[in-house]
Design a protein around this motif. Structure first.
Motif, mmCIF file in Angstrom:
data_model
loop_
_atom_site.group_PDB
_atom_site.id
_atom_site.type_symbol
_atom_site.label_atom_id
_atom_site.label_comp_id
_atom_site.label_asym_id
_atom_site.label_seq_id
_atom_site.Cartn_x
_atom_site.Cartn_y
_atom_site.Cartn_z
ATOM 1 N N ARG A 146 -12.517 1.344 -14.186
ATOM 2 C CA ARG A 146 -11.504 0.927 -13.212
ATOM 3 C C ARG A 146 -10.934 -0.458 -13.510
ATOM 4 O O ARG A 146 -10.332 -1.094 -12.652
ATOM 5 C CB ARG A 146 -12.027 0.965 -11.761
ATOM 6 C CG ARG A 146 -12.614 2.277 -11.289
ATOM 7 C CD ARG A 146 -11.735 3.474 -11.562
ATOM 8 N NE ARG A 146 -10.397 3.411 -10.948
ATOM 9 C CZ ARG A 146 -9.377 4.197 -11.307
ATOM 10 N NH1 ARG A 146 -9.516 5.079 -12.272
ATOM 11 N NH2 ARG A 146 -8.209 4.076 -10.727
ATOM 12 N N GLN A 158 -6.249 1.635 -4.939
ATOM 13 C CA GLN A 158 -7.443 1.856 -5.769
ATOM 14 C C GLN A 158 -8.263 3.058 -5.316
ATOM 15 O O GLN A 158 -8.899 3.726 -6.137
ATOM 16 C CB GLN A 158 -8.319 0.597 -5.795
ATOM 17 C CG GLN A 158 -8.945 0.224 -4.459
ATOM 18 C CD GLN A 158 -9.645 -1.113 -4.528
ATOM 19 O OE1 GLN A 158 -9.331 -2.023 -3.800
ATOM 20 N NE2 GLN A 158 -10.612 -1.233 -5.409
ATOM 21 N N GLU A 159 -8.221 3.348 -3.995
ATOM 22 C CA GLU A 159 -9.027 4.483 -3.509
ATOM 23 C C GLU A 159 -8.485 5.814 -4.041
ATOM 24 O O GLU A 159 -9.194 6.816 -4.066
ATOM 25 C CB GLU A 159 -9.098 4.486 -1.968
ATOM 26 C CG GLU A 159 -7.798 4.685 -1.229
ATOM 27 C CD GLU A 159 -6.862 3.478 -1.274
ATOM 28 O OE1 GLU A 159 -5.682 3.667 -0.950
ATOM 29 O OE2 GLU A 159 -7.285 2.356 -1.640
ATOM 30 N N MET A 160 -7.225 5.830 -4.506
ATOM 31 C CA MET A 160 -6.639 7.053 -5.053
ATOM 32 C C MET A 160 -6.944 7.222 -6.546
ATOM 33 O O MET A 160 -6.609 8.236 -7.145
ATOM 34 C CB MET A 160 -5.113 7.044 -4.853
ATOM 35 C CG MET A 160 -4.692 6.930 -3.397
ATOM 36 S SD MET A 160 -5.320 8.281 -2.368
ATOM 37 C CE MET A 160 -4.395 9.647 -3.056
ATOM 38 N N LYS A 161 -7.558 6.181 -7.139
ATOM 39 C CA LYS A 161 -7.921 6.216 -8.571
ATOM 40 C C LYS A 161 -6.714 6.566 -9.464
ATOM 41 O O LYS A 161 -6.790 7.431 -10.339
ATOM 42 C CB LYS A 161 -9.083 7.175 -8.818
ATOM 43 C CG LYS A 161 -10.367 6.735 -8.101
ATOM 44 C CD LYS A 161 -11.576 7.495 -8.594
ATOM 45 C CE LYS A 161 -12.912 6.875 -8.233
ATOM 46 N NZ LYS A 161 -13.020 6.117 -7.002
ATOM 47 N N GLU A 166 -1.683 1.851 -9.165
ATOM 48 C CA GLU A 166 -2.294 0.715 -8.478
ATOM 49 C C GLU A 166 -1.383 -0.501 -8.590
ATOM 50 O O GLU A 166 -0.669 -0.672 -9.587
ATOM 51 C CB GLU A 166 -3.649 0.363 -9.106
ATOM 52 C CG GLU A 166 -4.707 1.419 -8.903
ATOM 53 C CD GLU A 166 -6.049 1.041 -9.521
ATOM 54 O OE1 GLU A 166 -7.026 1.763 -9.257
ATOM 55 O OE2 GLU A 166 -6.124 0.047 -10.282
ATOM 56 N N SER A 205 0.845 -1.210 0.000
ATOM 57 C CA SER A 205 0.000 0.000 0.000
ATOM 58 C C SER A 205 0.877 1.256 0.000
ATOM 59 O O SER A 205 0.572 2.239 -0.685
ATOM 60 C CB SER A 205 -0.980 -0.002 1.177
ATOM 61 O OG SER A 205 -0.278 0.014 2.400
ATOM 62 N N TYR A 223 -4.095 -2.534 -4.439
ATOM 63 C CA TYR A 223 -3.573 -1.487 -3.558
ATOM 64 C C TYR A 223 -3.562 -0.165 -4.310
ATOM 65 O O TYR A 223 -3.215 -0.125 -5.485
ATOM 66 C CB TYR A 223 -2.156 -1.858 -3.090
ATOM 67 C CG TYR A 223 -2.151 -3.142 -2.301
ATOM 68 C CD1 TYR A 223 -2.365 -3.136 -0.925
ATOM 69 C CD2 TYR A 223 -1.990 -4.361 -2.942
ATOM 70 C CE1 TYR A 223 -2.401 -4.321 -0.207
ATOM 71 C CE2 TYR A 223 -2.019 -5.553 -2.224
ATOM 72 C CZ TYR A 223 -2.228 -5.523 -0.853
ATOM 73 O OH TYR A 223 -2.283 -6.709 -0.147
#
Length: 208
Positions: free
Chosen positions: A147, A104-107, A88, A79, A102
């Protein structure tokens, strides 16, 4: 997508996660010392975020631990390195065929792929043809609006399922290991860890 998906084998030297990541990000299989430094610096710079509860050990102790070339990396390190590279990281587990993503929330706009057999990380790449030199490997893939990374994602999952069918993984709950120092046999990761903590021995070989 042209080309074929290949597994690029990384040496088993306790730094496979870092060297596999160095390969997919920078085409360099010798990045472990540098990436361990990156992780230690990141963790030391934010003791509130990287607390003992998060790391499983005190911040300072963790930083010394991760700089030791004998120690293995895992989810925490992946991460941190996803953020460091701004990409990612997809880690495919052969035994479960699960994909842990890892960053993925940051796109992030791109993704790199690793494959994990229970003990060891290798790199996944797209090669233009069978036995093509590694310098032709594509290891970074654009993330689409949905995504996904398009056909590469399906191909990676098929590849992992095929590796599972061939049983190319280590069942860490039930595998048998022999200590390379004192030749004692242990069963499973738990016993191996206990033996290592009791003796300081970290050189295990799998045997069947």
């Amino acid at each position: 997508m042209d080309g074929i998906l290949v597994r690029r084998v990384i040496p088993s030297d306790n730094s496979c996660l870092f060297n596999a990541l160095g390969y997919v990000m920078d085409h360099d299989k010798h990045k472990a010392p540098e990436l361990r430094q990156v992780i230690a610096a990141t963790v030391a710079s934010d003791p509130r975020k990287y607390s003992e509860a998060f790391l499983g050990k005190p911040n300072e102790e963790y930083c010394a631990w991760i700089l030791n070339s004998e120690k293995w990396g895992g989810a925490i390190e992946l991460s941190i390195l996803a953020d460091y590279y701004g990409r990612e990281i997809a880690a495919y587990d052969i035994q479960t065929t699960r994909c842990d993503l890892y960053g993925q929330e940051m796109k992030y706009p791109e993704r790199a792929l690793l494959i994990y057999d229970g003990l060891h990380y290798d790199a996944l790449a797209v090669s233009p043809f069978e036995d093509a030199p590694e310098e032709f490997d594509q290891t970074i893939f654009s993330v689409h609006k949905d995504r996904s990374i398009g056909p590469v994602e399906m191909r990676a999952m098929k590849f992992v399922q095929e590796e599972q069918r061939k049983r190319r993984f280590t069942d860490t709950a039930n595998f048998t290991l022999r200590c390379g120092v004192c030749q004692i046999g242990v069963v499973g990761q738990k016993e191996a860890v206990e033996h290592a903590q009791a003796t300081g021995h970290v050189n295990f070989q799998e045997f069947r």
